[in-house]
Design a protein around this motif. Sequence first.
Motif, PDB file in Angstrom:
ATOM      1  N   LEU A 129       0.831  -1.208   0.000  1.00  0.00           N
ATOM      2  CA  LEU A 129       0.000   0.000   0.000  1.00  0.00           C
ATOM      3  C   LEU A 129       0.865   1.257   0.000  1.00  0.00           C
ATOM      4  CD1 LEU A 129      -2.517  -1.085   2.798  1.00  0.00           C
ATOM      5  CD2 LEU A 129      -2.711  -1.455   0.326  1.00  0.00           C
ATOM      6  N   GLY A 130       0.464   2.235  -0.798  1.00  0.00           N
ATOM      7  CA  GLY A 130       1.082   3.559  -0.735  1.00  0.00           C
ATOM      8  C   GLY A 130       2.562   3.564  -1.023  1.00  0.00           C
ATOM      9  N   VAL A 131       2.954   2.947  -2.143  1.00  0.00           N
ATOM     10  CA  VAL A 131       4.386   2.898  -2.441  1.00  0.00           C
ATOM     11  C   VAL A 131       4.792   3.919  -3.521  1.00  0.00           C
ATOM     12  CG1 VAL A 131       4.205   0.831  -3.957  1.00  0.00           C
ATOM     13  CG2 VAL A 131       6.354   1.317  -2.791  1.00  0.00           C
ATOM     14  N   SER A 188       9.745   4.190   4.296  1.00  0.00           N
ATOM     15  CA  SER A 188      11.002   3.444   4.382  1.00  0.00           C
ATOM     16  C   SER A 188      12.060   4.239   5.143  1.00  0.00           C
ATOM     17  CB  SER A 188      11.552   3.201   2.965  1.00  0.00           C
ATOM     18  OG  SER A 188      11.330   1.900   2.569  1.00  0.00           O
ATOM     19  N   TYR A 189      12.110   5.557   4.886  1.00  0.00           N
ATOM     20  CA  TYR A 189      13.071   6.422   5.594  1.00  0.00           C
ATOM     21  C   TYR A 189      12.819   6.342   7.113  1.00  0.00           C
ATOM     22  CZ  TYR A 189      14.347   8.936   1.199  1.00  0.00           C
ATOM     23  OH  TYR A 189      14.788   9.294  -0.052  1.00  0.00           O
ATOM     24  N   ALA A 190      11.540   6.367   7.505  1.00  0.00           N
ATOM     25  CA  ALA A 190      11.206   6.320   8.938  1.00  0.00           C
ATOM     26  C   ALA A 190      11.666   4.990   9.534  1.00  0.00           C
ATOM     27  CB  ALA A 190       9.702   6.498   9.126  1.00  0.00           C
ATOM     28  N   ASP A 230       6.568  -1.769   6.709  1.00  0.00           N
ATOM     29  CA  ASP A 230       6.599  -3.166   7.163  1.00  0.00           C
ATOM     30  C   ASP A 230       7.665  -3.975   6.416  1.00  0.00           C
ATOM     31  OD1 ASP A 230       4.353  -2.569   8.721  1.00  0.00           O
ATOM     32  OD2 ASP A 230       2.976  -3.090   7.097  1.00  0.00           O
ATOM     33  N   LEU A 231       8.220  -3.414   5.353  1.00  0.00           N
ATOM     34  CA  LEU A 231       9.146  -4.151   4.489  1.00  0.00           C
ATOM     35  C   LEU A 231      10.569  -3.649   4.688  1.00  0.00           C
ATOM     36  CD1 LEU A 231       6.805  -3.882   1.389  1.00  0.00           C
ATOM     37  CD2 LEU A 231       7.213  -5.948   2.741  1.00  0.00           C
ATOM     38  N   ASP A 232      11.545  -4.540   4.439  1.00  0.00           N
ATOM     39  CA  ASP A 232      12.956  -4.181   4.606  1.00  0.00           C
ATOM     40  C   ASP A 232      13.298  -2.963   3.724  1.00  0.00           C
ATOM     41  OD1 ASP A 232      15.658  -4.046   4.878  1.00  0.00           O
ATOM     42  OD2 ASP A 232      16.076  -6.086   4.173  1.00  0.00           O
TER      43      ASP A 232
END
Length: 411
Positions: free
Chosen positions: A146-148, A157-159, A381-383
Amino acid sequence: KKNCLIVGAGGVAQVVAHKCAQNNDVLGDLHIASRTVSKCDEIIASVHEKSAMKVDGVFKAHALDATDTAAVAALIKQTGCEIVINVGSPFVNMTVLQACIDTGVAYMDTAIHEEQDKICETPPWYGNYEWKRRDACKNANVTAILGVGFDPGVVNSYARLAADDYLDAVESIDIVDINAGSHGKWFSTNFDPEINFREFTGTVYSWQKGAWQSNKMFEVGQEYDLPVVGKQKAYMTGHDEVHSLSNRYPEADVRFWMGFGDHYINVFTVLKNLGLLSEQPVKTAEGLEVIPLKVVKAVLPDPSSLAPDYTGKTCIGDIVKGTKDSKPAEVFIYNISDHKEAYKEVGSQGISYTAGVPPVAAAMLIANGTWDVGEMANVEDLDPKPFLNLLNEIGLPTRIKDADGDRALTF
Ligand code: NDP
């Protein structure tokens, strides 16, 4: 290789199409669909003219009403696509997601689902639509990201990266989006005016002190001094990623800030106070029924027409504060993009570029298995590392500024 279906043929889809073509050795056959097939044809023509495809392959246009789940599912089957990149209007998210669940293929989008007649829903926004399909995705072993886009997307991802690698405890995440570019028009929105204005007419939700806080747009402002773009005024704004990051980091304050010039604020305020941003139909004296917001959209420049003359840069990133080794610590993780360079490469302005490159990186990570998690996920939630590394390579390099200086970030 996994064949890809791009839904939508607007500004963001144009970038997605170019980037998919530049990486079709990983992504395979490419298909693009919207209600107006000529828009898809134009995008494919621009790909052949500017980027060309990395390896010889299929790139086909299709007419599709993406609000029709069965039609989306039929197209997925007909084309043999295993990844759907939904960059259509946010009104089509849930029907496209359902079609992916029904056919067992991967799904992604770049914005939260919206219903035409609802301006601002209760937080957390993902809980109203997308998260209700979590079990369905898991049961069908469907990867749904979602929301990529960039924000939401890369900033999530930065967070996660800041929380994992740079801080022991996170106290606040402030996402700051500054477009220091200039399009040369008297007034224009950078993407679909309808979506753009909807973002600012509702309640500004932020997550602070462990609870949702409500403000009005342009009520809370702050000046930031950022790399490359310098001193800029930004205002607290409601945004998708606040609604997922606050779920993962409930102990942190999570806020979103967007840069606005006084001119934008004046025009917006006049339009809003006159009722011209309303989605409720009004009748003219001649008996004509019109929706004011649709009329405003019709008279404003088409955002994609801004691209050729757009100059300047964007700076989007996360200021994340907390503690490291029991001492206060702060990082700014960010990207700088250039409108002119985006236009040179893919024929689009920088806002579409920053939104369109990340879903292609995500598709490549699904194709090679790294992000093919078989369930629904928000980007945090992803690496983050494989994603940010790939973005470094395909056009959106990450930088970090902290006590050790300002530098490029690779892993
Ligand atoms: P545009 O308005 O330019 O494009 C939307 C596209 O969706 C159009 O091509 C339209 O074509 C298509 N569409 C609309 N309804 C349907 C339908 N029922 N069936 C099939 N296609 C449909 O938008 P953008 O390209 O600027 O934005 C695309 C998405 O990206 C939006 O959701 C936006 O919110 C999001 N975004 C995300 C950002 C991020 O960083 N996360 C930043 C910027 C945008 P047609 O009318 O022919 O069907």
